[in-house]
Design a protein around this motif. Sequence first.
Motif, PDB file in Angstrom:
ATOM      1  N   SER A   1      -3.290  11.331   1.644  1.00 31.10           N
ATOM      2  CA  SER A   1      -3.588  10.146   2.458  1.00 31.10           C
ATOM      3  C   SER A   1      -3.119   8.881   1.752  1.00 31.10           C
ATOM      4  O   SER A   1      -3.043   8.829   0.526  1.00 31.10           O
ATOM      5  CB  SER A   1      -5.095  10.041   2.710  1.00 31.10           C
TER       6      SER A   1
ATOM      7  N   SER B   1      -1.577  -1.794   4.212  1.00 39.58           N
ATOM      8  CA  SER B   1      -2.145  -3.064   4.637  1.00 39.58           C
ATOM      9  C   SER B   1      -1.033  -4.004   5.074  1.00 39.58           C
ATOM     10  O   SER B   1       0.080  -3.966   4.532  1.00 39.58           O
ATOM     11  CB  SER B   1      -2.924  -3.720   3.495  1.00 39.58           C
TER      12      SER B   1
ATOM     13  N   SER C   1      -5.980  -0.321  12.539  1.00 36.12           N
ATOM     14  CA  SER C   1      -7.137  -1.192  12.725  1.00 36.12           C
ATOM     15  C   SER C   1      -6.771  -2.604  12.276  1.00 36.12           C
ATOM     16  O   SER C   1      -5.773  -2.805  11.586  1.00 36.12           O
ATOM     17  CB  SER C   1      -8.344  -0.684  11.936  1.00 36.12           C
TER      18      SER C   1
ATOM     19  N   ASN D   1      -3.486   9.989   7.233  1.00 35.11           N
ATOM     20  CA  ASN D   1      -4.027  11.232   6.697  1.00 35.11           C
ATOM     21  C   ASN D   1      -3.099  12.390   7.040  1.00 35.11           C
ATOM     22  O   ASN D   1      -2.243  12.275   7.919  1.00 35.11           O
ATOM     23  CB  ASN D   1      -5.417  11.492   7.281  1.00 35.11           C
TER      24      ASN D   1
ATOM     25  N   GLY E   1       0.779  -1.227   0.000  1.00 37.72           N
ATOM     26  CA  GLY E   1       0.000   0.000   0.000  1.00 37.72           C
ATOM     27  C   GLY E   1       0.812   1.278   0.000  1.00 37.72           C
ATOM     28  O   GLY E   1       0.242   2.370  -0.072  1.00 37.72           O
TER      29      GLY E   1
ATOM     30  N   PHE F   1      -3.069   9.325  12.035  1.00 36.57           N
ATOM     31  CA  PHE F   1      -3.036   7.918  11.617  1.00 36.57           C
ATOM     32  C   PHE F   1      -4.043   7.120  12.432  1.00 36.57           C
ATOM     33  O   PHE F   1      -4.265   7.395  13.611  1.00 36.57           O
ATOM     34  CB  PHE F   1      -1.650   7.316  11.826  1.00 36.57           C
ATOM     35  N   THR F   2      -4.604   6.105  11.781  1.00 35.39           N
ATOM     36  CA  THR F   2      -5.524   5.197  12.470  1.00 35.39           C
ATOM     37  C   THR F   2      -5.130   3.765  12.166  1.00 35.39           C
ATOM     38  O   THR F   2      -5.042   3.374  10.991  1.00 35.39           O
ATOM     39  CB  THR F   2      -6.975   5.433  12.025  1.00 35.39           C
TER      40      THR F   2
ATOM     41  N   GLN G   1      -4.335   3.683   8.291  1.00 34.84           N
ATOM     42  CA  GLN G   1      -4.851   4.801   7.513  1.00 34.84           C
ATOM     43  C   GLN G   1      -4.047   6.028   7.899  1.00 34.84           C
ATOM     44  O   GLN G   1      -4.025   6.407   9.078  1.00 34.84           O
ATOM     45  CB  GLN G   1      -6.336   5.024   7.798  1.00 34.84           C
TER      46      GLN G   1
ATOM     47  N   ARG H   1      -3.388   4.351   2.615  1.00 34.12           N
ATOM     48  CA  ARG H   1      -3.745   3.273   3.542  1.00 34.12           C
ATOM     49  C   ARG H   1      -2.809   2.098   3.302  1.00 34.12           C
ATOM     50  O   ARG H   1      -2.751   1.548   2.198  1.00 34.12           O
ATOM     51  CB  ARG H   1      -5.193   2.832   3.366  1.00 34.12           C
TER      52      ARG H   1
ATOM     53  N   TYR I   1      -4.444  -2.668   9.139  1.00 33.24           N
ATOM     54  CA  TYR I   1      -4.362  -1.485   8.294  1.00 33.24           C
ATOM     55  C   TYR I   1      -3.740  -0.319   9.053  1.00 33.24           C
ATOM     56  O   TYR I   1      -3.780  -0.264  10.280  1.00 33.24           O
ATOM     57  CB  TYR I   1      -5.751  -1.068   7.810  1.00 33.24           C
TER      58      TYR I   1
END
Length: 124
Positions: free
Chosen positions: A17, A21, A70, A83, A8, A67-68, A81, A19, A79
Motif C-alpha cells: 500500500s 497526497s 478523499s 491498496n 508520497g 484505491f480510495t 490511498q 498513500r 489523498y
Amino acid sequence: QVRLVESGGGLVQAGGSLRLSCSVSGSIASIDALAWYRQAPGEQRELIAFVTSAGITSYKGFVKGRFTISRDNAKNTMYLQMNSLKLEDTAVYYCSHGRAIGDYYYPARPMKDWGQGTQVTVSS
C-alpha cells in the motif's frame, strides 16, 4: 492561481500500500472537483478517480475496490490511498483540479501545465 503538488510516491512490493497526497495552494473548498491521473512509460495519461466538493467520488474500473480518493478541506489536501498494488500500477501519478459533471471530469488546465507528479513503482 491554484497550484498542486504531489507527494508520497515510492517503491513498494506487489500487494502493498501507499498513500499519495496532493497539496493544494489556495482554498480547496472553492474547487469543484479534484482528480488523480497516472501515466505509465510509453502510455497516455489516464484518469484514475475524482472527488467533488460535495464528496462524491468516481473511480475507473481498474482501481475500483483497491484505491480510495478523499479530500480534506481543512488541510487543503487530497489523498489517494492505494491498496493491493499491482505491477501494472507502476506510473507517475498526477493530481488535477477541474469540474465534474456526472461521471465525467474536465481538467481546468491542459496536462502540459500540470505539476511534476510523484513516481510509484511496484516491484514483484
